[in-house]
Write an enzyme that holds these catalytic residues in place. Structure first.
Site, PDB file in Angstrom:
ATOM      1  N   LYS A 144     -16.879  18.504  64.842  1.00 22.60           N
ATOM      2  CA  LYS A 144     -16.843  17.560  63.742  1.00 22.60           C
ATOM      3  C   LYS A 144     -17.919  17.894  62.773  1.00 22.60           C
ATOM      4  CE  LYS A 144     -19.538  14.048  66.128  1.00 22.60           C
ATOM      5  NZ  LYS A 144     -19.483  12.744  67.058  1.00 22.60           N
TER       6      LYS A 144
ATOM      7  N   ARG B 298     -18.278   0.294  69.126  1.00 19.33           N
ATOM      8  CA  ARG B 298     -18.179   1.229  67.572  1.00 19.33           C
ATOM      9  C   ARG B 298     -16.616   1.375  67.663  1.00 19.33           C
ATOM     10  NH1 ARG B 298     -20.807   7.284  66.802  1.00 19.33           N
ATOM     11  NH2 ARG B 298     -19.279   7.782  68.661  1.00 19.33           N
TER      12      ARG B 298
ATOM     13  N   TYR C 185     -44.886  16.733  42.656  1.00 16.21           N
ATOM     14  CA  TYR C 185     -44.634  15.441  41.781  1.00 16.21           C
ATOM     15  C   TYR C 185     -45.678  14.337  42.177  1.00 16.21           C
ATOM     16  CZ  TYR C 185     -40.177  17.075  39.945  1.00 16.21           C
ATOM     17  OH  TYR C 185     -39.073  17.723  39.236  1.00 16.21           O
TER      18      TYR C 185
ATOM     19  N   MET D 296     -36.475  19.107  44.759  1.00 16.38           N
ATOM     20  CA  MET D 296     -35.070  19.099  45.198  1.00 16.38           C
ATOM     21  C   MET D 296     -34.938  20.668  45.520  1.00 16.38           C
ATOM     22  SD  MET D 296     -31.957  18.904  42.272  1.00 16.38           S
ATOM     23  CE  MET D 296     -32.101  17.516  41.988  1.00 16.38           C
TER      24      MET D 296
HETATM   25  C1  PLP Z   1     -20.185  13.040  68.301  1.00 16.82           C
HETATM   26  C2  PLP Z   1     -19.326  12.567  69.638  1.00 16.82           C
HETATM   27  C3  PLP Z   1     -19.383  13.455  70.595  1.00 16.82           C
HETATM   28  C4  PLP Z   1     -20.443  14.730  70.755  1.00 16.82           C
HETATM   29  O1  PLP Z   1     -21.821  14.142  70.838  1.00 16.82           O
HETATM   30  P1  PLP Z   1     -22.862  14.816  71.063  1.00 16.82           P
HETATM   31  O2  PLP Z   1     -23.875  13.983  71.561  1.00 16.82           O
HETATM   32  O3  PLP Z   1     -23.197  15.691  69.880  1.00 16.82           O
HETATM   33  O4  PLP Z   1     -22.631  15.822  72.239  1.00 16.82           O
HETATM   34  C5  PLP Z   1     -18.744  13.073  71.550  1.00 16.82           C
HETATM   35  N1  PLP Z   1     -17.743  12.140  71.639  1.00 16.82           N
HETATM   36  C6  PLP Z   1     -17.849  11.338  70.792  1.00 16.82           C
HETATM   37  C7  PLP Z   1     -16.939  10.019  70.699  1.00 16.82           C
HETATM   38  C8  PLP Z   1     -18.440  11.768  69.423  1.00 16.82           C
HETATM   39  O5  PLP Z   1     -18.376  10.771  68.533  1.00 16.82           O
END
Ligand code: PLP
Length: 387
Positions: free
Chosen positions: A52, A151, A273, A321
């Site tokens: 992801k 979540r 800055y 930046m």
């Molecule tokens: C992001 C995520 C993972 C991977 O997590 P890491 O800590 O990066 O290994 C696995 N399962 C779910 C549901 C996630 O959201």
């Protein structure tokens, strides 16, 4: 205004790197080694790969095929569109799970692009079942259970609702039941064992399917947490899976920024800055070509260092930046002319150390790395560039 004379230009393949203000080198061999190391830890379980957020900022189009070469056959992304973008880069036989599941109306896109949704709510289950009914065949899906993180996933009450209508699972091709740990990076936290127990109790209320609980950190909690499939992300990219133990993963990224200009400042001068850095003695200052637009957060300046080989050099003043100031007084002038490179992330100073200095986590450092760097990928020991 048409012009017939081409502008002179170097076509040397090395040129983009030479011209670039900063270079991000991504070691695909290290990612592959990390995948194999994690898979060995979870021997007996399938080792999926989480790609992801564009493989945590490192480029899913390059990273996923390498993971596939290393043996990964199951990938996870968060959004449907990430899955659509990933599909052409991996084998048709590899599975892609979409962690958020489809937003209403996007179910058919999942089917069309051969993506498997993670169903997180009764509503998502209903929509997936309706599509399966329309297509006249069961559709594969993962079901997520909320075992305590609050979540994503079905609660006990949701399972009660589903129990009340036995038709609710009809058309759902259960291929995974999963949950996610909230505190896995701290092996002493009892929350992980509670979540595990809850997963076992809740999964008994669902049709049989392979089970998955652990991401990177959970894998290192031991075999009780592996079940049938593990879902590492961060560990593949070199982030420490555990906040206290030494990091067993190989570093994956190196970020080098070029010195653009150097100057000598003294007690009457201020730097950057707000002129927040006021030297008390004569100092040599280098302006280097990376700033907060490149993901180098302004907090990083607090304890931030750039490195010349093994020598740490403090970042001073506020990060701009596009640039930041580094005190190079203690480095030899001959090694710090304009054009020389300093490491911001590298062998001496990995994502976790930079994160600690900036009051954040390695995940955030990786996913914040900007798109302005020259990117170089190392595979089979050789570098290839992608400008
Ligand atoms: C992001 C995520 C993972 C991977 O997590 P890491 O800590 O990066 O290994 C696995 N399962 C779910 C549901 C996630 O959201």
């Amino acid at each position: 205004m048409p012009h017939s004379t081409p502008i002179p230009h170097s076509y040397d393949a090395g040129w983009p790197r030479a011209r670039a203000g900063a270079t991000l080198t991504i070691d695909l061999d290290a990612i592959r080694a990390n995948y194999r190391a994690v898979r060995a830890r979870a021997a007996g379980a399938e080792c999926a790969a989480v790609v992801k957020a564009d493989a945590y900022g490192l480029g899913a189009a390059r990273v996923a095929p390498m993971l596939e070469q290393a043996g990964a056959r199951t990938f996870f992304v968060a959004h449907v569109d990430e899955g659509i973008a990933l599909r052409p880069h991996i084998a048709p036989t590899s599975r892609v799970f979409v962690l958020h599941g489809p937003l209403t109306g996007a179910e058919a896109d999942c089917v069309h692009h051969d993506l498997i949704p993670v169903l997180n709510s009764v509503e998502q289950i209903g929509a997936w079942r309706a599509l399966a009914h329309r297509l006249g065949r069961p559709l594969p899906a993962a079901v997520q259970l909320d075992t305590g993180m609050s979540r994503f996933g079905l609660s006990e009450e949701d399972l009660d609702r589903i129990d009340a209508d036995p038709d609710d699972w009809r058309g759902i091709g259960h291929c995974l039941v999963m949950s996610h740990l909230a505190c896995a990076d701290d092996p002493s936290d009892p929350a992980s064992a509670h979540q595990r127990d809850r997963l076992l109790a809740m999964r008994a209320r669902l049709p049989a399917a392979p089970l998955s609980l652990s991401a990177s950190s959970g894998i290192f909690l031991g075999p009780d947490f592996h079940f049938d499939l593990v879902r590492p992300g961060a560990a593949l990219y070199g982030v420490a899976p555990n906040g206290t133990a030494p990091n067993p993963m190989r570093p994956v990224v190196r970020l080098q920024a070029r010195i653009l200009q150097t100057r000598t400042v003294g007690p009457r001068d201020g730097v950057g800055y707000g002129l927040t850095y006021r030297p008390t003695s004569r100092r040599r200052i280098a302006t280097i070509a990376a700033g907060y637009a490149d993901g180098f957060m302004r907090h990083a300046a607090r304890e931030g260092r750039a490195w010349l080989g093994t020598q740490p050099l403090p970042i001073v003043g506020r990060i701009s930046m596009d640039s930041m100031a580094v005190d190079i007084t203690d480095a030899p002038d001959s090694l710090t002319p304009p054009g020389a490179m300093l490491d911001l992330l590298g062998p001496q100073h990995g994502v976790d150390e930079v994160a600690r200095g900036a009051g954040t986590i390695g995940y955030e450092i990786l996913t914040s790395l900007g798109h302005r760097y020259h990117r170089a990928y190392v595979a089979d020991g050789a570098a290839s560039s992608l400008s």
